[in-house]
Design an enzyme around this catalytic site. Sequence first.
Site, PDB file in Angstrom:
ATOM      1  CG  ASP A  40      -1.895   1.095   1.287  1.00 50.60           C
ATOM      2  OD1 ASP A  40      -2.699   1.203   0.346  1.00 50.60           O
ATOM      3  OD2 ASP A  40      -1.879   1.870   2.270  1.00 50.60           O
ATOM      4  CD  GLU A  94      -2.125   2.214  -3.601  1.00 50.87           C
ATOM      5  OE1 GLU A  94      -3.293   2.576  -3.815  1.00 50.87           O
ATOM      6  OE2 GLU A  94      -1.603   2.277  -2.474  1.00 50.87           O
TER       7      GLU A  94
END
Length: 559
Positions: A203, A269
């Site tokens: 993330d 990401e």
Amino acid sequence: WWRHAVVYQVYPRSFADADNDGTGDVRGITEKLPYLAELGVDAVWVSPWYPSPLLDGGYDVADYCDISPDFGTLADADAFIAKAHELGIRVLIDLVPNHSSWEHPWFKEALAAAPGSPERDRYVFRDGRGADGELPPNNWASIFGGPAWTRTTDPDGTPGQWYLHLFDTSQPDWNWDNPEIPAMFDDVLRFWFDRGIDGFRVDVADAMAKDPALPDVAVDPHTGLGTNDKRVGSPQWDHAGVATIQRRWRAVADEYADTELGGRVFVAEAYLDPIERLVEYVRPDRLHTTFNFDALISAWSADSQRAVIAKTVPAHESVGAPTTWVLGNHDNTRVATRYGKPTTGRDYTAVEHEDAALDPIELGAALHAMPTDIELGRRRARAAALLEFSLPGGAYIYQGEELGLDEVEDIPEELLQDPAWERSGHRVRGRDGCRVPLPWSGEAPPFGFGVDASPWLPQPARWAALTAEKQDADPASTLNLYRAALKLRRERADFRTDALAFHAVDGGDVLAFTRGSGTVAVVNFGAEPVELPAGEVLLSSVDLVDGRLPSDAAVWLAV
């Protein structure tokens, strides 16, 4: 295995509810693994399943080495991993390294400790500016709206220091300059690798390291706070320290490079421009893959899509990494809705990319205000799937894309849970519309998501026509299109190469290319049918008309 893998993203809260409490769970995922095996995916990525107050959908982690009681137990996770491997499906889970939940024990210890203490040094605490420290330490803004700083209250009730949170107030940022933090995350990686998971999706992989001086940034005229752009030199994003962190993780993963499982992997990401910055993340000593968000954000046009492909493939080849294609995820407006809007995305033939990539929350807010032609959007989404699966590298499917699900844009305001809704002063509805629980069967909610409990977000009645059960029985359904495409992708050697050669096409808004030596993909973005090159039709997103490809459609040919 990961260089050409198709990975299916599960948002556990919304996938399948085995215990019928309105919330998806790990046992529900396990029960649906045969569905994913039949779909033909190589791996499943499970969004955060950790203990969490769920103030940001699980991305506020209170314990990195356990399962949320809402979702099950570690024993359930072990059973899921074992069953997935039995079916030939590998397992990736989320790593959330930029911030924890404010419910994490270490943050509770930090709040109880004094300024300058070792406990506070695990996070980013600073004195405020102004005569009495009443102003935030700098002008940084939260991604979810408002300032990126929250002031604490000391035990005697007086105002105290401020702590940094690039996202919600409930998500304090870790201090990665403190050696305790990288050491703790080493332990987290090994904990899950030892339990058999095959990799992590990282993330906000561009956010952990910050300029220790915490300088102000340029002011956003709309908010009066600092901008969140990601230009080179940003003190918040893509700081040089990120590379050190990623190399450390790669070394841990390489400890598990056994031949039986083929090694453990990371996918990043990161919304970064230009592409040359992004591929730094996938150099041989850093991460393995990174999402290509330009493909997700690109407008529905041949020129824009070609421009994205033409820059993405060679940039990744230059560092020896595969490309990773993605059309949607839990942060973005669903594909079928996005492609049914008057504006479908960014024109990559016209936009200079020295600014940051469009933030998904901002993009979603802009799209929500536009009308939707859902039938057009669904038609384009089917064609986009064939385009995605025909490209070299890996591909991701967000749960429900294989059903052609649309964004739920009319969730009642009182049920919205995305933190962007509150932090924006009820101006930005956020991402709940792409997180509505899946429709599996039946004619009315909960559509087999559970037995009879109301799902945590309401499902629209119109989804009765889109359930997996109904589409399973329809040869022309989107579900069966996905199954056929993934079967061909596995069977045809051309799709396991990295070779791609564009074709010049006369007239029309058409994208065409050859994969390997004998498979041609053609996508018609224009308004009129186009003639196809000679070859055997392997698969098309719609029925051909007199041997021609209709508008907003794609076809694969064997030549």
